[in-house]
Design an enzyme around this catalytic site. Structure first.
Site, PDB file in Angstrom:
ATOM      1  N   THR A 157      -6.805  51.934  13.035  1.00  0.00           N
ATOM      2  CA  THR A 157      -6.397  51.626  14.414  1.00  0.00           C
ATOM      3  C   THR A 157      -5.698  50.255  14.386  1.00  0.00           C
ATOM      4  O   THR A 157      -4.509  50.187  14.128  1.00  0.00           O
ATOM      5  CB  THR A 157      -7.596  51.635  15.375  1.00  0.00           C
ATOM      6  OG1 THR A 157      -8.661  50.835  14.815  1.00  0.00           O
ATOM      7  CG2 THR A 157      -8.107  53.048  15.586  1.00  0.00           C
ATOM      8  N   LYS A 183     -12.740  52.274   8.083  1.00  0.00           N
ATOM      9  CA  LYS A 183     -11.824  51.678   9.044  1.00  0.00           C
ATOM     10  C   LYS A 183     -12.613  50.734   9.928  1.00  0.00           C
ATOM     11  O   LYS A 183     -13.812  50.916  10.147  1.00  0.00           O
ATOM     12  CB  LYS A 183     -11.093  52.730   9.884  1.00  0.00           C
ATOM     13  CG  LYS A 183     -11.942  53.530  10.868  1.00  0.00           C
ATOM     14  CD  LYS A 183     -12.266  52.876  12.178  1.00  0.00           C
ATOM     15  CE  LYS A 183     -11.005  52.308  12.834  1.00  0.00           C
ATOM     16  NZ  LYS A 183     -11.418  51.556  14.101  1.00  0.00           N
ATOM     17  N   THR A 194     -21.502  50.911  11.050  1.00  0.00           N
ATOM     18  CA  THR A 194     -20.391  50.214  11.693  1.00  0.00           C
ATOM     19  C   THR A 194     -19.103  50.970  11.476  1.00  0.00           C
ATOM     20  O   THR A 194     -18.901  51.551  10.428  1.00  0.00           O
ATOM     21  CB  THR A 194     -20.228  48.788  11.139  1.00  0.00           C
ATOM     22  OG1 THR A 194     -19.161  48.159  11.841  1.00  0.00           O
ATOM     23  CG2 THR A 194     -19.911  48.776   9.683  1.00  0.00           C
ATOM     24  N   GLU A 280      -9.903  41.705  13.252  1.00  0.00           N
ATOM     25  CA  GLU A 280      -8.735  41.569  14.134  1.00  0.00           C
ATOM     26  C   GLU A 280      -8.281  40.116  14.228  1.00  0.00           C
ATOM     27  O   GLU A 280      -9.035  39.241  14.636  1.00  0.00           O
ATOM     28  CB  GLU A 280      -9.049  42.119  15.519  1.00  0.00           C
ATOM     29  CG  GLU A 280      -9.088  43.639  15.538  1.00  0.00           C
ATOM     30  CD  GLU A 280      -9.449  44.220  16.878  1.00  0.00           C
ATOM     31  OE1 GLU A 280      -9.176  45.431  17.059  1.00  0.00           O
ATOM     32  OE2 GLU A 280     -10.011  43.508  17.726  1.00  0.00           O
ATOM     33  N   ASN A 406      -6.815  42.088  21.641  1.00  0.00           N
ATOM     34  CA  ASN A 406      -7.761  42.724  22.548  1.00  0.00           C
ATOM     35  C   ASN A 406      -7.411  42.557  24.019  1.00  0.00           C
ATOM     36  O   ASN A 406      -7.957  43.263  24.874  1.00  0.00           O
ATOM     37  CB  ASN A 406      -9.175  42.204  22.265  1.00  0.00           C
ATOM     38  CG  ASN A 406      -9.725  42.823  20.992  1.00  0.00           C
ATOM     39  OD1 ASN A 406     -10.109  43.978  20.969  1.00  0.00           O
ATOM     40  ND2 ASN A 406      -9.715  42.053  19.916  1.00  0.00           N
ATOM     41  N   SER A 411      -2.308  49.421  25.106  1.00  0.00           N
ATOM     42  CA  SER A 411      -0.874  49.708  25.144  1.00  0.00           C
ATOM     43  C   SER A 411      -0.382  50.276  23.819  1.00  0.00           C
ATOM     44  O   SER A 411      -1.008  50.193  22.819  1.00  0.00           O
ATOM     45  CB  SER A 411      -0.094  48.454  25.462  1.00  0.00           C
ATOM     46  OG  SER A 411      -0.297  47.468  24.467  1.00  0.00           O
TER      47      SER A 411
END
EC number: 2.3.1.35
Length: 411
Positions: A157, A183, A194, A280, A406, A411
């Protein structure tokens, strides 16, 4: 863990004998170059163990997978997984997850109860089933022993890199293999599992011992990972064992079971580190080792408290040796120990520096500390000096990009 002659190999989930995989873009992701649907398949039935999120909100695929494994007596042969849409908090979620199982089961000519189904992506949006239905035959037809890369890409993702790891080792004179793919980049603060993680092995092992081994290793790997403090709704980790290595069945604890656990630890630990490094927006991976604890649980809690501290994560991003934030995180850990005995050091590949001794600061070179913190892998060593237990935890720094990602996730 005590490592027994483990050799890293390529191939991810396809490294063990008898496993094939594939991945493609079915249209869930509008970027056609990005895979969004994947499959793993074993022609031989697999003893299966799994752990799932402990979030009260659970994705429909988790509910369906649990039901399938219960009906099949913990036997599986395939995984079908999609990204971009988590299929969570939807009235028709379980129906869609069951449809995914049937679609791939019909193509592979196996019972639908032998399918593990998983989804990852945005929560609360209805999962379009037609794109999956229209491409499942192509997905199954393209299954191959070299399909691990396409499958690993299908579960990404906000991940920036695919995550795979596999090792070979010997049991009972037979060459055995464990391989995995994972992932996860955000919404990672596990409890029992997780992200999405799929592990395959050709080891012959009893299902109950496989589950016990998984529970044991998850506690000291995946459950010691924190990117942002959020436990996802769709977290799942499953291990499929098809027995094609032809080793003597591991049906009780002993040396073979210990070797298997060490190999499983190596795979899960390395995948955990990959998840931490690809958090991230992350620019640095953080590993905290807690030594000298009275119990394993205390060591785990202390190490994880450090890597979970938002203030410390920010300090690492800023390359600031603000050791007080480390001691603060140790101090609010829900465990009993004497804080005035604690030593703390920070290191990277260019050096190591002691910043705290017996719970108090010591003089150190800020210039040397800055040089150490400029590296992309930072190691914190906490010595409680109150016992013999040790644990590690993994995380990453907190950057501007985490907020950007985040703040614009849907979008």
């Amino acid at each position: 863990m005590n490592m027994f002659n483990l050799t890293k190999v390529e191939g991810g989930v396809c490294a063990p004998a008898g496993f094939k995989a594939n991945g493609l873009n079915c249209g869930l992701n509008p970027v056609k170059e990005k895979n969004d649907l994947g499959v793993i398949f074993s022609e031989e039935e697999c003893q299966t163990a799994a752990v799932y999120t402990q979030n009260k909100v659970k994705g429909a695929p988790i509910i369906v997978t649990k039901e399938n494994l219960k009906k099949s007596n913990n036997i599986s042969q395939a995984v079908i997984v999609n990204s971009k849409n988590a299929n969570t908090c939807n009235a028709d979620g379980e129906e869609k997850a069951q449809m995914m199982c049937k679609l791939i089961a019909d193509e592979l000519n196996i019972p639908k109860e032998r399918v593990i189904v998983a989804s990852t992506g945005v929560i609360g949006q209805i999962l379009p089933i037609d794109p999956i239905k229209d491409h499942v035959a192509e997905l199954a037809k393209g299954i191959s022993e070299k399909g691990n890369i396409e499958a690993a890409h299908a579960i990404m993702t906000t991940d920036t890199v695919k995550k795979e790891y596999a090792v070979k080792f010997e049991l009972d004179g037979k060459v055995c293999t464990i391989g995995g793919m994972a992932k996860g980049s955000g919404m990672i603060h596990p409890n029992m599992a997780t992200t999405l993680n799929f592990v395959t092995t050709d080891v012959d092992i009893d299902a109950s011992l496989l589950q016990e081994a998984l529970n044991k290793i998850v506690k000291i790997t995946y459950n010691c990972l924190s990117v942002d403090g959020d436990t996802s709704t769709n977290d799942m980790l499953c291990v499929m064992a098809n027995g094609l290595a032809k080793n003597k069945t591991i049906s009780q604890k002993g040396s073979d079971y210990d070797i298997f656990c060490d190999a499983l630890y190596d795979v899960l630990m390395n995948l955990t580190k990959m998840l931490a490094k690809d958090g991230e927006g992350a620019s640095k991976m953080i590993e905290c080792t807690c030594n000298g604890a009275q119990t394993l649980d205390i060591a785990i809690k202390v190490a994880k408290s450090v890597v979970s501290s938002s203030l410390f994560k920010c300090a690492i991003f800023g390359e600031d040796a603000n050791w007080g934030r480390i001691l603060c995180a140790i101090g609010y850990t829900d465990a009993e120990f004497e804080i005035d005995k604690v030593d703390v050091s920070i290191k990277s590949k260019v050096g190591e520096i002691l910043v705290c001794k017996n719970g108090s600061g010591v003089e150190f070179s800020e210039e040397k500390a800055k040089t150490i913190l400029e590296e992309d892998e930072i190691y914190v060593i906490v010595d409680l000096k109150q016992g013999n237990e040790q644990a590690k935890a993994w995380g990453c720094d907190l950057t501007y990009d985490y907020v950007k990602i985040n703040g614009d996730y849907r979008s």
